[in-house]
Design an enzyme around this catalytic site. Structure first.
Site, PDB file in Angstrom:
ATOM      1  N   GLU A 253     -56.793  16.385  29.780  1.00 37.66           N
ATOM      2  CA  GLU A 253     -56.512  17.733  29.299  1.00 37.66           C
ATOM      3  C   GLU A 253     -56.099  17.608  27.840  1.00 37.66           C
ATOM      4  O   GLU A 253     -55.000  17.158  27.527  1.00 37.66           O
ATOM      5  CB  GLU A 253     -55.390  18.388  30.110  1.00 37.66           C
ATOM      6  CG  GLU A 253     -55.128  19.828  29.700  1.00 37.66           C
ATOM      7  CD  GLU A 253     -53.940  20.433  30.409  1.00 37.66           C
ATOM      8  OE1 GLU A 253     -53.292  21.310  29.806  1.00 37.66           O
ATOM      9  OE2 GLU A 253     -53.643  20.037  31.556  1.00 37.66           O
ATOM     10  N   CYS A 287     -51.084  23.689  23.769  1.00 36.06           N
ATOM     11  CA  CYS A 287     -52.536  23.475  23.687  1.00 36.06           C
ATOM     12  C   CYS A 287     -53.295  24.790  23.775  1.00 36.06           C
ATOM     13  O   CYS A 287     -54.328  24.955  23.133  1.00 36.06           O
ATOM     14  CB  CYS A 287     -52.997  22.500  24.763  1.00 36.06           C
ATOM     15  SG  CYS A 287     -52.605  23.003  26.454  1.00 36.06           S
TER      16      CYS A 287
END
Length: 481
Positions: A253, A287
């Protein structure tokens, strides 16, 4: 279960240990941990090396057979016990998280709560055996079984939330784990490890603090069967290369440069309020924070004015101050990167509408900064800034805005903002991302898969798809004649 903890008030806290094979373990080496609000060391923790890693892997490997043979229900029950222990200890853990990470205390509490929610809901998902063929000639079924020892490497921006999802996924599906927190924010994770060591069987959970070299050793270790990594694209590429030495399974990720496209039919002030939060929560160190905002020319000036007002009203300060909206950046490296990015932006000729001047301080403070009239090829637009410096770009044609939003190596998430939900859904489906929202941004759900397109990741977390990423698909075929 409530752990007895000293008040986190001493000048130098050192009561931290690794968790290896169910035992609290120290080390011959120590790491300093800096409070980003002051720029000063406030704690030390043990630093693991190759020896500690090998001990942890051996313990996880040894305990795997018995743990993998327990039922989903039994594993879920222990995860529920752990979740309850986190809830009982949440207040002092949130304070420790703020001290090492910098985010406001309310966001630290929310991070722990959000991680607990993921853990609770993931451990309720059924992973069934699937019948593929059942006719007169043969019976074929698809099963899923655990991989073995899973290495989990977490980032410094949300070290608890981004650990609890992989922890739940790995343990619930029958794997044992080695968890390595980031070297700049290891403390809350180590305290979480103390709770886990009291709850789970010996060897099932192992938590080691250490430098970045431990992550590479984990990715290369022949007895670790999978790596779950959350972090930057650059580090993710190195993890992937290290995993290739043993052809490990992995979930990556990685970073994002999330676009938000604002159409002309919205209320600029209302949308600016939501997008300011989506851009600057955790000082922009998320993110899936909004990193680029494209606004239709008809409302561009009004939107910029509203976003500027939000920035000017936000309070920058120590996360332990309950009035703080935006805390410091987490570490000196990110702070210096933000300073360079801001200087480069000023030299580009873009307009600074709010912020722009970094205060003199020993802490790593960067004020929320709104940038207008900036070119698409500017660093602030092309890179993942990971700080509260937000570029706002003008567009006149929606197809042009979509193309500009998609012109990136990243593809984590994006959003469309409009009163026309049907049109918004159509436009959102054209974004080259793993997740696209309409009139919202940020927000991962336990029963919805999350992962990136392009260079923003490989594989998914959450949902049954995420759980299956921690398992090996196994086909059983039996003839009937």
């Amino acid at each position: 279960m409530r752990a007895q903890q000293p008040e986190i008030l001493s000048d130098l806290q050192t009561d931290f240990t690794h968790c290896i094979d169910g035992v609290s373990v120290g080390s011959n080496e120590w790491m300093d941990v800096i409070n980003p609000a002051t720029g000063k060391v406030f704690a030390r923790c043990p630093k693991a090396g190759k020896m500690e890693l090998n001990l942890a892997v051996a313990a996880a490997h040894k305990s795997f057979k018995e743990w993998s043979n327990t039922s989903y229900q039994d594993r879920a029950a222990l995860l529920k016990t752990f979740s309850k222990a986190l809830e009982e200890n949440q207040d002092w853990m949130a304070e420790l998280l703020t001290r090492e990470q910098g985010k406001p205390l309310s966001q630290a509490r929310e991070e722990i709560s959000r991680g607990r929610t993921h853990m609770d809901l993931l451990s309720k998902i059924n992973v069934p055996t699937e019948t593929l063929v059942d006719d007169n000639n043969r019976y074929i079924e698809l099963r899923y079984r655990p991989l073995g020892v899973v290495g989990i490497i977490t980032p410094w921006n949300a070290p608890i939330n981004l650990a609890l999802g992989p922890i739940a996924s790995a343990l619930y599906t029958g794997n044992t784990i080695i968890l390595k927190p980031p070297p700049s924010t290891p403390l809350t994770t180590l305290k979480m490890g103390e709770l886990m060591c009291r709850i789970f069987p010996k060897g099932v959970v192992n938590i080691l603090a250490g430098g970045n070299e431990i992550g590479q050793l984990m990715a290369e270790h022949p007895d670790i069967n999978m790596i779950s990594f959350t972090g930057s694209v650059e580090t993710g590429k190195r993890v992937m290369a290290s995993c290739a030495t043993t052809l490990k399974r992995m979930i990556l990720e990685l970073g994002g440069n999330d676009p938000a496209i604002v159409m002309a039919d919205v209320n600029p002030k209302e949308v600016a309020k939501e997008l300011f939060l989506a851009s600057t929560i955790n000082a922009g160190q998320t993110c899936v924070a909004v990193k680029r905002i494209y606004v239709h020319e008809k409302i561009y000036d009004a939107f910029c004015e509203a976003l500027t007002e939000e920035a000017r009203n936000a309070k920058l300060g120590n996360g332990l101050d309950l009035q703080t909206d935006i805390g410091p950046l987490q570490n000196i490296t990110q702070y210096e990167k933000a300073r360079r990015l801001l200087e480069d932006t000023k030299k580009s000729g873009a307009r600074i509408l709010a912020g722009g001047d970094i205060p003199e301080s020993s802490g790593y403070y960067v004020p929320p900064t709104i940038v207008a009239d900036i070119s698409d090829d500017a660093r602030l637009v092309q890179e993942e800034q990971f700080c509260p410096i937000v570029p706002v770009l003008k567009y006149s044609d929606i197809n042009d805005a979509i193309n500009r939003a998609n012109d990136s190596i990243y593809g984590l998430a994006g959003s469309i903002w409009t009163k026309d939900l049907s049109k918004g859904a159509e436009l959102a489906s054209r974004l080259e991302v793993g997740t696209a929202w309409v009139n919202q941004h940020r927000g991962t759900l336990s029963d919805v898969p999350f992962g990136g397109a392009k260079q923003s990741g490989i594989g998914h977390q959450y949902s049954i798809i995420g759980l299956k990423g921690y398992m090996q698909a196994f086909v059983l075929s039996v003839p009937k004649k």
